[in-house]
Design an enzyme around this catalytic site. Structure first.
Site, PDB file in Angstrom:
ATOM      1  N   ARG A  51       0.847  -1.194   0.000  1.00 19.24           N
ATOM      2  CA  ARG A  51       0.000   0.000   0.000  1.00 19.24           C
ATOM      3  C   ARG A  51       0.882   1.244   0.000  1.00 19.24           C
ATOM      4  NH1 ARG A  51      -4.264  -2.076   4.685  1.00 19.24           N
ATOM      5  NH2 ARG A  51      -5.120  -3.816   3.487  1.00 19.24           N
ATOM      6  N   ASP A  53       2.286   4.918  -0.242  1.00 22.60           N
ATOM      7  CA  ASP A  53       1.690   6.184   0.166  1.00 22.60           C
ATOM      8  C   ASP A  53       1.614   7.164  -1.001  1.00 22.60           C
ATOM      9  OD1 ASP A  53       1.428   5.320   2.801  1.00 22.60           O
ATOM     10  OD2 ASP A  53       3.392   6.109   3.388  1.00 22.60           O
ATOM     11  N   ARG A 198      10.755   5.437   4.882  1.00 19.36           N
ATOM     12  CA  ARG A 198      11.081   6.861   4.839  1.00 19.36           C
ATOM     13  C   ARG A 198      11.680   7.335   6.165  1.00 19.36           C
ATOM     14  NH1 ARG A 198       5.501   9.130   3.214  1.00 19.36           N
ATOM     15  NH2 ARG A 198       6.510  11.138   3.610  1.00 19.36           N
TER      16      ARG A 198
END
Length: 277
Positions: A51, A53, A198
């Site tokens: 999924r 972002d 990240r």
């Protein structure tokens, strides 16, 4: 009814992520489901392996859907690409074995983050690389990465899909590779928390600038305190490179396809960043 497996490439800049969001949000899943319905005439639910972002790209995202669409396997990718926008393409489309699940059968994901490390920005790489002006030390970043490799509770670096779920993840590889003016940060693991990759990159950049040490990274990891994390890297430098399928439900043809795609992606990446001066 047959199950179809897709390998997807997309520029995430104009997408609000992979997964369906609120009404009016443009997502990879939503655009693909619309394309499949347009061609097959039937509403269809798509399931993705990761999924991603908003703003995150993919070169090797995997998805599947069930359909009675009778198009020949050799025409699946071409048919979908004929109605998809230019920032989303089907790299490969084929029939999957019954029971295959793009998300739950995946045993590893590989992400790559690109940092452009020079004083001046790049007009060509601005959508795909985080521009960091101050010099970064790759050796210091690798030392910090060593504290993030292994099976640990990574609560300090991300959140699970739902409250109460485990934050333990396995990170097999976290490498930092200089490529001319760029640093390529590659991470491979069984799965990742939200914003975990990240957060890793943001932490490694802090280490590369000399602001934090490997010992500090270890203490952060052991603390499990999300508020202590030094910040996350912006989404546009991140790309889902590959989804791997090994283990008890391994399919030889899926592995061979993934290997073929990864090689082509590495070539594309080398061509792109080999020209960065």
């Amino acid at each position: 009814m047959q199950r179809v497996r897709l390998t997807l490439e997309y520029d995430g800049t104009e997408f609000a992520g992979f997964q369906l969001q609120g009404k009016g949000e443009r997502t990879v899943q939503g655009v693909l489901e619309t394309a499949i319905e347009r061609l097959s005439g039937v509403p269809t639910r798509l399931h993705g392996a990761g999924r991603t972002d908003a703003g995150v790209h993919a070169w090797g995202q995997v998805a599947h859907f069930d359909t009675e669409w009778t198009i020949p396997e050799s025409r699946i990718a071409a048919a979908l690409n004929s109605v998809l926008p230019s920032d989303l393409s089907v790299r490969d489309g084929r029939r999957a074995e019954p029971g295959f699940h793009a998300r739950y059968d995946a045993t590893a994901r590989v992400y790559r983050y690109t940092v452009l490390n020079r004083v001046n920005p790049s007009a060509l790489l601005t959508r795909y690389a985080w521009h960091v002006r101050e010099p970064l030390d790759p050796a210091a970043m690798r030392a910090a990465a060593g504290e993030l490799t292994g099976t640990y509770d990574f609560a300090a670096f991300g959140t699970p899909d739902a409250p109460g779920k485990s934050t333990v993840r396995r990170v097999d590889r976290l490498s930092v590779t200089p490529r001319k003016d760029c640093l390529l940060i590659t991470v491979r693991g069984n799965a990742f928390l939200r914003q975990m990759v990240r957060a890793f990159v943001g932490t490694l950049v802090q280490a590369g600038s000399g602001r934090i040490t490997p010992e500090w990274v270890r203490s952060l990891r052991e603390s499990g305190d999300r508020a202590r994390c030094p910040g996350i890297a912006p989404p546009h430098g991140l790309c889902l490179v590959k989804v791997e399928y090994d283990g008890s439900r391994n399919r030889r043809e899926l592995t061979e396809l993934s290997d073929h795609i990864e090689k082509s992606q590495e070539t594309d990446h080398e061509d792109l960043f080999g020209e960065a001066e």
